[in-house]
Design a protein around this motif. Structure first.
Motif, PDB file in Angstrom:
ATOM      1  N   PHE A   1      -3.808   9.618   8.996  1.00  0.00           N
ATOM      2  CA  PHE A   1      -3.198   9.044   7.791  1.00  0.00           C
ATOM      3  C   PHE A   1      -1.681   8.947   7.991  1.00  0.00           C
ATOM      4  O   PHE A   1      -0.905   9.650   7.348  1.00  0.00           O
ATOM      5  CB  PHE A   1      -3.529   9.934   6.583  1.00  0.00           C
TER       6      PHE A   1
ATOM      7  N   MET B   1       0.861  -1.196   0.000  1.00  0.00           N
ATOM      8  CA  MET B   1       0.000   0.000   0.000  1.00  0.00           C
ATOM      9  C   MET B   1       0.888   1.233   0.000  1.00  0.00           C
ATOM     10  O   MET B   1       1.782   1.363   0.844  1.00  0.00           O
ATOM     11  CB  MET B   1      -0.921  -0.002   1.218  1.00  0.00           C
ATOM     12  N   PHE B   2       0.603   2.116  -0.927  1.00  0.00           N
ATOM     13  CA  PHE B   2       1.482   3.250  -1.152  1.00  0.00           C
ATOM     14  C   PHE B   2       0.670   4.533  -1.293  1.00  0.00           C
ATOM     15  O   PHE B   2      -0.517   4.498  -1.613  1.00  0.00           O
ATOM     16  CB  PHE B   2       2.305   3.040  -2.429  1.00  0.00           C
ATOM     17  N   THR B   3       1.358   5.637  -1.071  1.00  0.00           N
ATOM     18  CA  THR B   3       0.776   6.922  -1.439  1.00  0.00           C
ATOM     19  C   THR B   3       1.849   7.759  -2.101  1.00  0.00           C
ATOM     20  O   THR B   3       3.014   7.370  -2.164  1.00  0.00           O
ATOM     21  CB  THR B   3       0.154   7.630  -0.216  1.00  0.00           C
TER      22      THR B   3
ATOM     23  N   GLY C   1      -8.050   1.511  10.553  1.00  0.00           N
ATOM     24  CA  GLY C   1      -7.864   2.923  10.220  1.00  0.00           C
ATOM     25  C   GLY C   1      -7.181   3.051   8.886  1.00  0.00           C
ATOM     26  O   GLY C   1      -7.261   2.141   8.064  1.00  0.00           O
ATOM     27  N   ARG C   2      -6.557   4.158   8.646  1.00  0.00           N
ATOM     28  CA  ARG C   2      -5.829   4.344   7.394  1.00  0.00           C
ATOM     29  C   ARG C   2      -4.350   4.547   7.678  1.00  0.00           C
ATOM     30  O   ARG C   2      -3.969   5.156   8.682  1.00  0.00           O
ATOM     31  CB  ARG C   2      -6.367   5.541   6.613  1.00  0.00           C
ATOM     32  N   ALA C   3      -3.540   4.071   6.760  1.00  0.00           N
ATOM     33  CA  ALA C   3      -2.090   4.266   6.796  1.00  0.00           C
ATOM     34  C   ALA C   3      -1.573   3.943   5.412  1.00  0.00           C
ATOM     35  O   ALA C   3      -2.253   3.271   4.627  1.00  0.00           O
ATOM     36  CB  ALA C   3      -1.445   3.341   7.824  1.00  0.00           C
ATOM     37  N   SER C   4      -0.401   4.439   5.120  1.00  0.00           N
ATOM     38  CA  SER C   4       0.170   4.104   3.817  1.00  0.00           C
ATOM     39  C   SER C   4       1.685   4.242   3.892  1.00  0.00           C
ATOM     40  O   SER C   4       2.245   4.489   4.964  1.00  0.00           O
ATOM     41  CB  SER C   4      -0.421   4.985   2.718  1.00  0.00           C
TER      42      SER C   4
ATOM     43  N   ASN D   1     -10.827   7.120   5.858  1.00  0.00           N
ATOM     44  CA  ASN D   1     -11.261   5.846   6.435  1.00  0.00           C
ATOM     45  C   ASN D   1     -12.737   5.532   6.212  1.00  0.00           C
ATOM     46  O   ASN D   1     -13.352   4.806   6.989  1.00  0.00           O
ATOM     47  CB  ASN D   1     -10.934   5.776   7.934  1.00  0.00           C
TER      48      ASN D   1
ATOM     49  N   VAL E   1      -1.448  -4.160  -5.249  1.00  0.00           N
ATOM     50  CA  VAL E   1      -0.945  -2.813  -4.983  1.00  0.00           C
ATOM     51  C   VAL E   1      -2.145  -1.896  -4.796  1.00  0.00           C
ATOM     52  O   VAL E   1      -3.066  -1.895  -5.628  1.00  0.00           O
ATOM     53  CB  VAL E   1      -0.065  -2.289  -6.134  1.00  0.00           C
ATOM     54  N   ILE E   2      -2.142  -1.158  -3.698  1.00  0.00           N
ATOM     55  CA  ILE E   2      -3.170  -0.151  -3.446  1.00  0.00           C
ATOM     56  C   ILE E   2      -2.463   1.189  -3.325  1.00  0.00           C
ATOM     57  O   ILE E   2      -1.508   1.321  -2.549  1.00  0.00           O
ATOM     58  CB  ILE E   2      -3.928  -0.462  -2.134  1.00  0.00           C
ATOM     59  N   LEU E   3      -2.911   2.154  -4.105  1.00  0.00           N
ATOM     60  CA  LEU E   3      -2.231   3.450  -4.134  1.00  0.00           C
ATOM     61  C   LEU E   3      -3.229   4.570  -3.845  1.00  0.00           C
ATOM     62  O   LEU E   3      -4.177   4.774  -4.613  1.00  0.00           O
ATOM     63  CB  LEU E   3      -1.590   3.664  -5.510  1.00  0.00           C
ATOM     64  N   ASP E   4      -2.989   5.268  -2.729  1.00  0.00           N
ATOM     65  CA  ASP E   4      -3.743   6.495  -2.459  1.00  0.00           C
ATOM     66  C   ASP E   4      -3.016   7.621  -3.177  1.00  0.00           C
ATOM     67  O   ASP E   4      -2.017   8.137  -2.679  1.00  0.00           O
ATOM     68  CB  ASP E   4      -3.761   6.776  -0.948  1.00  0.00           C
ATOM     69  N   GLY E   5      -3.509   7.983  -4.337  1.00  0.00           N
ATOM     70  CA  GLY E   5      -2.763   8.924  -5.161  1.00  0.00           C
ATOM     71  C   GLY E   5      -3.054  10.370  -4.819  1.00  0.00           C
ATOM     72  O   GLY E   5      -3.843  10.685  -3.925  1.00  0.00           O
TER      73      GLY E   5
ATOM     74  N   LYS F   1      -9.495   8.048   1.995  1.00  0.00           N
ATOM     75  CA  LYS F   1      -8.337   8.565   2.734  1.00  0.00           C
ATOM     76  C   LYS F   1      -8.732   8.960   4.158  1.00  0.00           C
ATOM     77  O   LYS F   1      -7.868   9.098   5.023  1.00  0.00           O
ATOM     78  CB  LYS F   1      -7.738   9.767   1.996  1.00  0.00           C
TER      79      LYS F   1
ATOM     80  N   ALA G   1      -0.555  -2.905   6.258  1.00  0.00           N
ATOM     81  CA  ALA G   1      -1.824  -3.629   6.030  1.00  0.00           C
ATOM     82  C   ALA G   1      -2.578  -3.809   7.344  1.00  0.00           C
ATOM     83  O   ALA G   1      -3.805  -3.636   7.399  1.00  0.00           O
ATOM     84  CB  ALA G   1      -1.552  -4.985   5.382  1.00  0.00           C
TER      85      ALA G   1
ATOM     86  N   ASN H   1      -4.399  -0.761   8.380  1.00  0.00           N
ATOM     87  CA  ASN H   1      -5.555  -0.441   7.538  1.00  0.00           C
ATOM     88  C   ASN H   1      -6.790  -1.288   7.858  1.00  0.00           C
ATOM     89  O   ASN H   1      -7.854  -1.043   7.296  1.00  0.00           O
ATOM     90  CB  ASN H   1      -5.183  -0.583   6.059  1.00  0.00           C
TER      91      ASN H   1
ATOM     92  N   TYR I   1      -9.426  -1.869  -2.778  1.00  0.00           N
ATOM     93  CA  TYR I   1      -8.977  -2.263  -1.439  1.00  0.00           C
ATOM     94  C   TYR I   1      -9.893  -3.346  -0.867  1.00  0.00           C
ATOM     95  O   TYR I   1      -9.435  -4.336  -0.290  1.00  0.00           O
ATOM     96  CB  TYR I   1      -8.936  -1.057  -0.504  1.00  0.00           C
TER      97      TYR I   1
ATOM     98  N   ARG J   1     -15.376   3.410   4.219  1.00  0.00           N
ATOM     99  CA  ARG J   1     -15.205   2.119   3.549  1.00  0.00           C
ATOM    100  C   ARG J   1     -16.323   1.771   2.578  1.00  0.00           C
ATOM    101  O   ARG J   1     -16.265   0.752   1.897  1.00  0.00           O
ATOM    102  CB  ARG J   1     -15.067   1.003   4.585  1.00  0.00           C
TER     103      ARG J   1
END
Lengths: 364, 542
Positions: free
Chosen positions: A187, A76-78, A216-219, B191, B326-330, B189, A210, A213, B314, B193
């Motif tokens: 985040f 998981m990336f940002t 919550g959220r994280a990246s 949270n 791959v999950i991308l928060d762009g 972003k 992972a 997540n 996701y 869902r």
């Protein structure tokens, strides 16, 4: 000023190209070390395909480690811009290349304008410390998160287990502060690079992300060990379907990080000609192996040990081009900062292709 | 150069010229039969069907997410290479070079990449420029970025939104605009869902409906030929038909294109709470002339799902096969998810397959339904020949149905629908209608003045074979394919609108990027020369 040499003798560029083409045409297994912008890389891969060669990037070892995170696991990336704007909790994982320190310091000097908008807090997950990593952590006022004697993958493993509420064998400094920070950050982002540790450690980091997540959220932000190398990987992917350490056998590309490790191929005498490209200047070809060398490098003198040397310019300095940038996490058009007469890699590779038997232009 | 194709059965619905007749090409364009002239080159196409080159309006062929799929799945590409005809599964790894080659061999000459993230537009165009033979186009993604959402939250004028949309289209070299699960990526972003049409993005208090309606209106006001291209909320989940129906009902006289409708054709009936609502959606589409749709047909086998709908991707991680994603928060509209997936002939796969075919067959107007598999999400585009066969032969559908899950098929209307697409309808759906939808007046038909994009298919009982291996393909009058193989490589163009940027908006963008990203605007834009091919773009005049 000379831009081309045969051995140590200056020659006209056309003579150097003709001599280099002869070496290429007679090679049974040429290998290419790449270090150029997108267009230089495109042309070099096209030439490798034409000749049935193999290619890798000059920073192939660390690049292979970064590539393996994706080919073997994913994650998981940002994007850097999103982390700058949204993350109030940033965790530096291991050692980040010096080239990215300015970017991280710029983030430190800014306030998130999205998400929780809290003042940014920094942590640093220790591995084997270096002076540069310590220096960066001090500048960012990052809170250390680690334990004496534990490697980075071990620290990540302990941290992951601890955050899951499992019993852990070692205690990490500042883990309670980190837990508290996690409760308020919407985040959190972990910043890592291929220099942060072995692939197993990077996979452990992605497991941690992972886990976070689930509720919550994280990246994570991936800052490549070398931006140009990552740009080469992306270019290689669309051109052949594969990352570097790809070779062309039976005219089809095949990817094998062991088989097409070209430094190994040179050492083991599987290759019989090395085309070494280096546009950043001041670099020398790796030692080892005694096969003929063609050097396309930013230099004002012949490359030691090269049969042929042709001086080339760097995109963004000598000529316009397109390069990968970690500032945006994608490609950027770069203009020549100090335009020079030095030819681009793609123009020289194009001339080499035209000088080969058949005189066929490359598709790039 | 004057070229004559003689003796073929020409299928040309736009010009009401479906008949056995000659087709003439002069210097890259189609011309009327010249009186007294002798062709420089004549091709006897007796026993063949002659159509305009096909146009794919929705196929993920290039850009950051597609490239990440290649990176994630090198093993798929490797598996494909030795036996490409037998493994229509491995498109994840396909190179740009193979993409152009394989499309051309099927008679496709224009393909739209429908999901270009504005901040990675240069990457997308670099890839598209390396796809040989065919022309390309892109749709720029909007609707999840801070700038758009802030405009809507702050009640800024529609003129300002229009200036922004025009600036994005121009600076990214796009042909249109797409919105993907409007607002959901921004909400994820924070949270969130799950996200439906009337849910709001937390930070902005703007609903998904408002985002869609605002962009739909803006695209229409700007005169962008292609209506807003909408990837709706709740893709792929049981009950998603309600969301699709609500989106269709919300057009209110303004055109809208709903993408890959198959993935919304699901109800909650049956033991597994997963049933077909295709008939209801087809009826809704038939009744609403504002709406066009493409299908996103599912075919069986391994593929990889690639989508900027990061929330949906996701949630699909658990179904990944193989188990890597791959999950991308762009940034803004970028990002997404790459989730490999294998469509099995089980209950769920069978139902999805049937839902797509029901939509194809129950939507009555071939001018409003478009032929896609949402490559590679429903299936790789190389599955197209088999899909043509399923549409043109009820026997083929029956035969395939015997291999599938009977319970699932029993919850659909498929067995009772005996419609078979005609060649004329195929030509409308894959040529004429896409050209009209995209505003491309120069293609999609075989009338004088059109560019000479021509596909010739050898007639035969094996429909899939006919469409898999075009006998001849001409691109801009160049013969590029013979007997199903590429014989000549050339470089197509990327089609774009080029609206002039509003100067005040450019200034605003400069200030925005410097303040929010700490970078000047030129980090996010690029000159045409960055592509390094001669004339990589062609303007479409709207």
């Amino acid at each position: 000023m000379s831009v081309a040499w045969v051995g140590s003798q200056p020659v006209p560029l056309t003579d150097a190209v003709r001599n280099a083409a002869k070496l290429l045409a007679s090679s049974r297994c040429p290998v290419f070390t790449l270090d150029a912008d997108v267009h230089g890389t495109r042309s070099a891969i096209a030439l490798a395909e034409r000749l049935g060669g193999a290619y890798d990037h000059a920073a192939g070892d660390v690049l292979a480690k970064e590539v393996a995170l994706f080919t073997d696991h994913g994650g998981m990336f940002t994007m850097p811009g999103e982390a700058r704007r949204r993350s109030s909790l940033i965790v530096i994982v291991g050692e980040i290349p010096v080239a990215h320190h300015e970017l991280l310091q710029a983030w430190a000097g800014s306030q998130p304008d999205l998400g929780d908008k809290h003042k940014r807090t920094w942590f640093h997950i220790d591995g084997t410390e270096t002076i540069e990593a310590d220096k960066l952590a001090r500048k960012l006022k990052a809170i250390p998160l680690g334990a004496d004697g534990l490697s980075l993958p071990a620290v990540l493993g302990v941290l992951r287990a601890g955050l899951q509420g499992q019993r852990i064998a070692a205690s990490l400094t500042n883990i309670d502060r980190f837990r508290k920070a996690l409760t308020t950050a919407q985040f959190p982002v972990f910043v890592f690079s291929g220099t942060s540790g072995e692939t197993a450690g990077l996979v452990m980091l992605q497991g941690l992300v992972a886990d976070l997540n689930k509720t919550g959220r994280a990246s994570s932000v991936f800052l490549p060990a070398d931006d140009d190398a990552w740009g080469t990987a992306l270019t290689s992917l669309w051109m052949t379907g594969f990352p570097p350490r790809t070779g062309f056998s039976n005219s089809l590309p095949s990817y094998d990080p062991g088989r097409w490790d070209i430094q190994r191929m040179i050492r083991d005498k599987e290759a019989d000609l090395h085309v070494w490209m280096s546009t950043r200047g001041g670099e020398t070809p790796p030692r080892g192996g005694k096969i003929p060398l063609i050097s396309l490098s930013k230099t004002n003198s012949p490359t030691s040990g090269a049969k042929i040397t042709i001086s080339v310019g760097k995109a963004g300095i000598d000529h316009d081009g397109v390069s990968y940038s970690s500032r945006t996490g994608t490609f950027r058009a770069v203009q020549a900062a100090q335009p020079s007469e030095l030819p681009s890699v793609s123009s020289i590779v194009g001339q080499l292709a035209q000088a080969l038997p058949g005189r066929k232009a490359l598709p790039c | 150069m004057l070229i004559r194709l003689t003796g073929g059965d020409v299928v040309d619905p736009v010009n009401a010229a479906t008949a056995k007749r000659d087709v003439w090409i002069r210097d890259g364009l189609l011309v009327d039969a010249p009186k007294g002239a002798t062709a420089d080159e004549t091709h006897d196409v007796s026993g063949c069907i002659v159509m305009a080159g096909a146009i794919d309006i929705h196929s993920h062929i290039g850009g950051g997410n597609v490239n990440t799929a290649r990176l994630l799945l090198p093993e798929h590409h490797r598996a494909h290479q030795p036996r490409p005809a037998n493994t229509p599964l491995s498109n994840a790894g396909w190179s740009t070079f193979q993409t152009g080659t394989l499309y051309a061999q099927m008679g496709f000459t224009t393909v739209v990449e429908p999901a270009m993230a504005p901040y990675t537009a240069l990457h997308t165009h670099l890839e598209l420029a390396d796809i040989p033979i065919i022309d390309k186009a892109t749709l720029a993604i909007l609707g999840n970025d801070d700038f758009t959402l802030s405009l809507l939250r702050n009640g800024k004028s529609s003129a300002m939104l229009d200036d922004y949309v025009a600036w994005v289209i121009g600076s990214t070299r796009a042909l249109g605009v797409k919105v993907i699960n409007a607002g959901a990526a921004a909400a994820f972003k924070e949270n969130v869902r799950s996200f439906s049409l009337d849910d709001t993005v937390p930070e902005y208090g703007v609903s998904s409906r408002k985002i869609v309606k605002s962009l739909q209106a803006s695209v229409t006001r700007l005169g962008v030929p292609h209506p807003l291209h909408v990837h709706a909320n709740n893709l792929g989940i049981a009950g998603s038909a309600d969301t699709a129906a609500a989106t269709i009902a919300a057009t209110e006289g303004v055109p809208l294109h709903l993408a890959h409708l198959q993935f919304y054709g699901y109800g909650t009936e049956g033991k597994r709470k997963f049933s077909s609502e295709a008939a209801r959606l087809a009826e809704a589409v038939n009744a609403n002339p504002d709406v066009t749709i493409d299908i996103g047909q599912v075919m069986f086998g391994q593929t990889v799902t690639i989508s900027s709908d990061v929330m949906r991707q996701y949630l699909a991680i658990g179904n990944a096969s193989p188990k890597k994603t791959v999950i991308l928060d762009g940034d803004g509209n970028g990002g997404g998810g790459i989730v490999p997936y294998r469509y099995k002939q089980d209950y769920y796969g069978s139902l999805q397959w049937a839902v797509g075919l029901e939509l194809f067959l129950l939507i009555t107007d071939p001018w409003r339904v478009y032929f896609t598999t949402d490559h590679p999400n429903g299936a790789p585009f190389t599955a197209y020949p088999e899909l043509f066969e399923l549409l043109m032969s009820s026997n083929a559908r029956d035969a395939k149905s015997t291999e599938l899950n009977a319970t699932a098929l029993g919850l659909t209307t498929l067995a009772s629908v005996r419609r078979e697409y005609t060649l004329e309808e195929i030509a409308i759906m894959t040529r004429a209608a896409p050209a009209k939808l995209l505003g491309l007046k120069d293609r999609g038909h075989l009338g004088a003045g059109a560019i000479a994009d021509v596909a010739v298919y050898r007639k035969g009982r094996d429909i899939a074979k006919m469409f898999r291996e075009a006998a001849l393909v001409f691109k801009n009058g160049d013969l590029v394919v013979k007997n199903g193989k590429v014989t000549h490589y050339r470089w197509g163009k990327t089609l774009r609108l080029n609206p002039p940027p509003d100067k005040a908006m450019v200034k605003r963008m400069q200030a925005y990027h410097e303040e929010r990203y700490g970078l000047s605007l030129d980090w996010f834009t690029f000159p045409d020369s960055a592509i390094q091919r001669p004339d990589p773009f062609a303007e479409v005049i709207s």
